[in-house]
Scaffold this motif. Structure first.
Motif, PDB file in Angstrom:
ATOM      1  N   ILE A 127       0.849  -1.196   0.000  1.00 36.01           N
ATOM      2  CA  ILE A 127       0.000   0.000   0.000  1.00 36.01           C
ATOM      3  C   ILE A 127       0.883   1.244   0.000  1.00 36.01           C
ATOM      4  O   ILE A 127       1.582   1.528   0.974  1.00 36.01           O
ATOM      5  N   ALA A 130       1.597   3.952   2.987  1.00 37.09           N
ATOM      6  CA  ALA A 130       1.349   3.383   4.324  1.00 37.09           C
ATOM      7  C   ALA A 130       2.693   3.045   4.984  1.00 37.09           C
ATOM      8  O   ALA A 130       2.893   1.970   5.539  1.00 37.09           O
ATOM      9  N   ALA A 132       4.508   4.209   7.590  1.00 35.95           N
ATOM     10  CA  ALA A 132       4.695   4.023   9.032  1.00 35.95           C
ATOM     11  C   ALA A 132       4.137   2.658   9.437  1.00 35.95           C
ATOM     12  O   ALA A 132       4.698   1.955  10.280  1.00 35.95           O
ATOM     13  N   TYR A 133       3.043   2.275   8.795  1.00 39.43           N
ATOM     14  CA  TYR A 133       2.414   0.975   9.042  1.00 39.43           C
ATOM     15  C   TYR A 133       3.335  -0.162   8.566  1.00 39.43           C
ATOM     16  O   TYR A 133       3.563  -1.140   9.272  1.00 39.43           O
ATOM     17  N   TYR A 175      -4.240  -7.307 -11.802  1.00 37.86           N
ATOM     18  CA  TYR A 175      -5.303  -6.912 -10.880  1.00 37.86           C
ATOM     19  C   TYR A 175      -5.680  -5.449 -11.000  1.00 37.86           C
ATOM     20  O   TYR A 175      -6.817  -5.080 -10.702  1.00 37.86           O
ATOM     21  N   TYR A 176      -4.758  -4.600 -11.424  1.00 41.16           N
ATOM     22  CA  TYR A 176      -5.141  -3.197 -11.610  1.00 41.16           C
ATOM     23  C   TYR A 176      -6.255  -3.093 -12.661  1.00 41.16           C
ATOM     24  O   TYR A 176      -7.187  -2.320 -12.516  1.00 41.16           O
ATOM     25  N   GLY A 179      -9.548  -4.922 -11.042  1.00 39.69           N
ATOM     26  CA  GLY A 179     -10.159  -4.156  -9.955  1.00 39.69           C
ATOM     27  C   GLY A 179     -10.884  -2.936 -10.481  1.00 39.69           C
ATOM     28  O   GLY A 179     -12.011  -2.638 -10.076  1.00 39.69           O
ATOM     29  N   ILE A 180     -10.262  -2.234 -11.419  1.00 42.53           N
ATOM     30  CA  ILE A 180     -10.881  -1.029 -11.973  1.00 42.53           C
ATOM     31  C   ILE A 180     -12.124  -1.397 -12.789  1.00 42.53           C
ATOM     32  O   ILE A 180     -13.160  -0.748 -12.693  1.00 42.53           O
ATOM     33  N   TYR A 183     -15.305  -1.763 -10.808  1.00 48.62           N
ATOM     34  CA  TYR A 183     -15.937  -0.594 -10.184  1.00 48.62           C
ATOM     35  C   TYR A 183     -16.136   0.599 -11.110  1.00 48.62           C
ATOM     36  O   TYR A 183     -16.710   1.604 -10.701  1.00 48.62           O
TER      37      TYR A 183
ATOM     38  N   SER B  41     -15.867  -1.369  -2.271  1.00 47.91           N
ATOM     39  CA  SER B  41     -14.889  -2.430  -2.529  1.00 47.91           C
ATOM     40  C   SER B  41     -14.257  -2.919  -1.220  1.00 47.91           C
ATOM     41  O   SER B  41     -13.725  -2.117  -0.448  1.00 47.91           O
ATOM     42  N   PRO B  42     -14.301  -4.241  -0.954  1.00 49.82           N
ATOM     43  CA  PRO B  42     -13.688  -4.766   0.284  1.00 49.82           C
ATOM     44  C   PRO B  42     -12.189  -4.440   0.376  1.00 49.82           C
ATOM     45  O   PRO B  42     -11.694  -4.067   1.435  1.00 49.82           O
ATOM     46  N   LEU B  43     -11.474  -4.576  -0.747  1.00 47.35           N
ATOM     47  CA  LEU B  43     -10.042  -4.238  -0.706  1.00 47.35           C
ATOM     48  C   LEU B  43      -9.866  -2.738  -0.498  1.00 47.35           C
ATOM     49  O   LEU B  43      -8.949  -2.300   0.202  1.00 47.35           O
ATOM     50  N   GLU B  46     -10.199  -2.116   3.061  1.00 48.80           N
ATOM     51  CA  GLU B  46      -8.982  -2.573   3.757  1.00 48.80           C
ATOM     52  C   GLU B  46      -7.874  -1.516   3.621  1.00 48.80           C
ATOM     53  O   GLU B  46      -7.163  -1.207   4.579  1.00 48.80           O
ATOM     54  N   VAL B  47      -7.742  -0.951   2.429  1.00 54.71           N
ATOM     55  CA  VAL B  47      -6.704   0.069   2.198  1.00 54.71           C
ATOM     56  C   VAL B  47      -6.989   1.322   3.025  1.00 54.71           C
ATOM     57  O   VAL B  47      -6.097   1.856   3.696  1.00 54.71           O
ATOM     58  N   THR B  50      -6.179   0.792   6.564  1.00 53.69           N
ATOM     59  CA  THR B  50      -4.726   0.764   6.760  1.00 53.69           C
ATOM     60  C   THR B  50      -4.173   2.189   6.786  1.00 53.69           C
ATOM     61  O   THR B  50      -3.272   2.496   7.572  1.00 53.69           O
ATOM     62  N   LEU B  51      -4.724   3.061   5.950  1.00 54.55           N
ATOM     63  CA  LEU B  51      -4.251   4.455   5.935  1.00 54.55           C
ATOM     64  C   LEU B  51      -4.600   5.161   7.243  1.00 54.55           C
ATOM     65  O   LEU B  51      -3.831   5.978   7.744  1.00 54.55           O
ATOM     66  N   ASN B  54      -2.090   3.901   9.614  1.00 51.75           N
ATOM     67  CA  ASN B  54      -0.804   4.532   9.289  1.00 51.75           C
ATOM     68  C   ASN B  54      -0.721   5.937   9.909  1.00 51.75           C
ATOM     69  O   ASN B  54       0.296   6.309  10.502  1.00 51.75           O
ATOM     70  N   VAL B 239      -5.597   3.266  -3.645  1.00 50.43           N
ATOM     71  CA  VAL B 239      -4.324   2.795  -4.245  1.00 50.43           C
ATOM     72  C   VAL B 239      -4.519   1.956  -5.518  1.00 50.43           C
ATOM     73  O   VAL B 239      -3.680   1.130  -5.860  1.00 50.43           O
ATOM     74  N   GLY B 240      -5.625   2.191  -6.215  1.00 49.37           N
ATOM     75  CA  GLY B 240      -5.769   1.611  -7.547  1.00 49.37           C
ATOM     76  C   GLY B 240      -6.256   0.180  -7.585  1.00 49.37           C
ATOM     77  O   GLY B 240      -6.243  -0.457  -8.638  1.00 49.37           O
ATOM     78  N   LEU B 241      -6.714  -0.351  -6.431  1.00 49.26           N
ATOM     79  CA  LEU B 241      -7.154  -1.747  -6.402  1.00 49.26           C
ATOM     80  C   LEU B 241      -8.623  -1.887  -6.777  1.00 49.26           C
ATOM     81  O   LEU B 241      -9.214  -2.952  -6.619  1.00 49.26           O
ATOM     82  N   GLY B 242      -9.212  -0.800  -7.267  1.00 51.34           N
ATOM     83  CA  GLY B 242     -10.615  -0.810  -7.673  1.00 51.34           C
ATOM     84  C   GLY B 242     -11.509  -0.290  -6.569  1.00 51.34           C
ATOM     85  O   GLY B 242     -11.342  -0.654  -5.407  1.00 51.34           O
ATOM     86  N   GLY B 243     -12.440   0.609  -6.927  1.00 45.52           N
ATOM     87  CA  GLY B 243     -13.344   1.131  -5.914  1.00 45.52           C
ATOM     88  C   GLY B 243     -13.924   2.466  -6.332  1.00 45.52           C
ATOM     89  O   GLY B 243     -13.685   2.949  -7.449  1.00 45.52           O
TER      90      GLY B 243
END
Lengths: 189, 280
Positions: A127, A130, A132-133, A175-176, A179-180, A183, B41-43, B46-47, B50-51, B54, B239-243
């Protein structure tokens, strides 16, 4: 859409890579290595001169990152992925020498996607931003080459449950794009 | 005339560099909360979570939100009745930026020569834009210029005949081409008008606005909202994972321009757009 969760422990084999699919969520535990722009240039020039690599490329995972300096007592500073496409000119060659996975963010070019299929390798994204995570998943860090490059030197990291996503698998999955497509409204992709 | 000591400016510049890198601004934290309520979008969810985590970690431990702590950029609104005492304004900001990056354990991301790519000794020079304004105060607005989204920013000069539709098409193309690598959800800064350097400056400065604040001109405000809707229909997602969350907001600034030109600049900021301001 279900996204599987898979544990990866380098070194990776052909068999492991063949089992990965675009969209899988992965957790990486073990040793990975870092390199970004300047280190790639130097590494590939050295390899082409016939010099040995500073780490065993075979089965290895390479993380594109230039961390911030650690505060006293920290293993490493903030350490999120950098944009992968800048490494595209070097990546197919490194895969031809046995590199099995790279971790970055953003799209890869066609030459990299072809190399993934040809050499059975995979592109993962962590990610972006992210940092610090993600640093919390890094348990050890040591500079092993090109110390003079500062944040860009090559480091050996020991990671635990480092989270990433499979973006490009060795079967042509991306996946890019998937995923796009899932949606996007009114076919705007 | 009001005198402001050199060291006061340097100290404030230093503080802004650190705080911009450690603390997610409250308007963006709210934007993350809002997006979590609507993101299908579930992912993507999740992102976004996470942010949030962070941002929590970065603030709690004073570590940078992102390893790309960027170039240090300062917009300075300098009151005409201000005299800097004990040194120059430029030196004070450079000294503050140098100390802020060194003592905050922020990354040095400067190469001192763009072609030789020689790493700099520290993270200076900061980029400084000064505007003279009436009054006896100095307003400093520090912005972190990180490369992931900056590299995907674009400028063009359209034909006047291309009109609003041409402007919209250009902005959407820039966002689409930036895609996952530039760390969406974006804040999209747009400059329309001016000339070859004014439009990008407008776009950069637009990024300093707080999420949700609309342009005062209702037509520009409507254009911002319509673009935000179209960008979020692209499907790129966190982050581009769809949504459905590709941008948190779109900010447009305009300026008069030549009868023959329609300059448009799009400056993207990542999901953690980092900027801090102070008035001295």
């Amino acid at each position: 859409m279900m996204n599987r969760l898979i544990t990866l422990t380098p070194p990776l084999t052909d068999e492991i890579v063949l089992g990965l699919r675009a969209g899988d969520r992965v957790r990486i535990s073990g040793v990975i290595y870092t390199a970004r722009d300047a280190a790639h240039r130097r590494l590939v020039e050295a390899l082409k001169r016939g010099e040995p690599p500073p780490f065993d490329l075979r089965g290895a995972i390479l993380y594109y990152v230039g961390p911030t300096p650690p505060r006293p007592g920290q293993v490493i500073g903030s350490a999120g992925p950098t944009t992968a496409e800048r490494m595209d000119p070097y990546t197919p060659y490194l895969h031809s020498l046995g590199l099995k996975a790279t971790i970055g963010k953003g799209k890869r070019g066609p030459e990299v996607k072809e190399a993934l299929q040809q050499h059975k390798a995979v592109y993962l994204a962590a990610i972006g931003g992210a940092a610090a995570y993600l640093m919390k998943a890094i348990k050890e860090a040591r500079v092993i080459a090109y110390d003079d490059l500062g944040t860009e030197s090559i480091r050996r990291l020991v990671v635990e449950d480092f989270p990433a996503f499979v973006i490009n698998d060795c079967h042509g999955g991306d996946y890019y794009q998937e995923g796009i497509r899932a949606y996007a409204k009114s076919g705007m992709t | 005339m009001r005198s402001i000591p050199y060291h006061e400016i340097a100290t404030q510049a230093e503080r802004l560099c650190k705080e911009a890198n450690f603390f997610l601004n409250p308007d963006l934290a709210r934007a993350l909360d809002d997006a979590l309520r609507t993101e299908p979008s579930p992912l993507g969810v999740e992102v976004l979570r996470t942010l949030q985590e962070n941002a929590r970690l970065a603030a709690a431990e004073q570590i940078p939100l992102c390893q790309d702590t960027g170039l240090a950029l300062f917009f300075v609104d300098l009151g005409e009745d201000v005299r800097v005492e004990g040194g120059s304004l430029y030196d004070a900001i450079q000294e503050g930026a140098r100390k802020g990056y060194q003592e905050g354990y922020l990354r040095n991301s400067v190469v001192s020569d763009p072609l030789k790519r020689t790493p700099g000794k520290d993270n200076t020079p900061a980029i400084i834009h000064v505007t003279l304004v009436p009054g006896d105060r100095i307003h400093l607005h520090m912005k972190v210029v990180s490369a992931g989204c900056e590299n995907k920013s674009r400028m063009t000069i359209l034909r006047p005949a291309d009109g609003i539709e041409g402007v919209k098409a250009f902005i959407l193309t820039v966002v689409k081409e930036a895609g996952p690598g530039a760390c969406p959800p974006f804040t999209v800064g747009v400059g329309i008008g001016g000339d070859f350097e004014v439009a990008p400056l407008l776009a950069k400065r637009a990024l300093l606005r707080l999420i949700g604040r609309r342009h005062l001109d209702p037509e520009v405000a409507a254009l911002e909202l319509s673009l935000l809707g179209e960008i979020n229909a692209l499907g790129i997602g966190p982050v581009g994972l769809g949504g459905a969350t590709t941008a948190f907001d779109v900010f447009i600034e305009t300026a008069p321009c030549h009868i023959a030109s329609l300059p448009v600049a799009v400056n993207l900021a990542c999901h953690s757009s980092r900027h801090r301001e102070v008035e001295i």
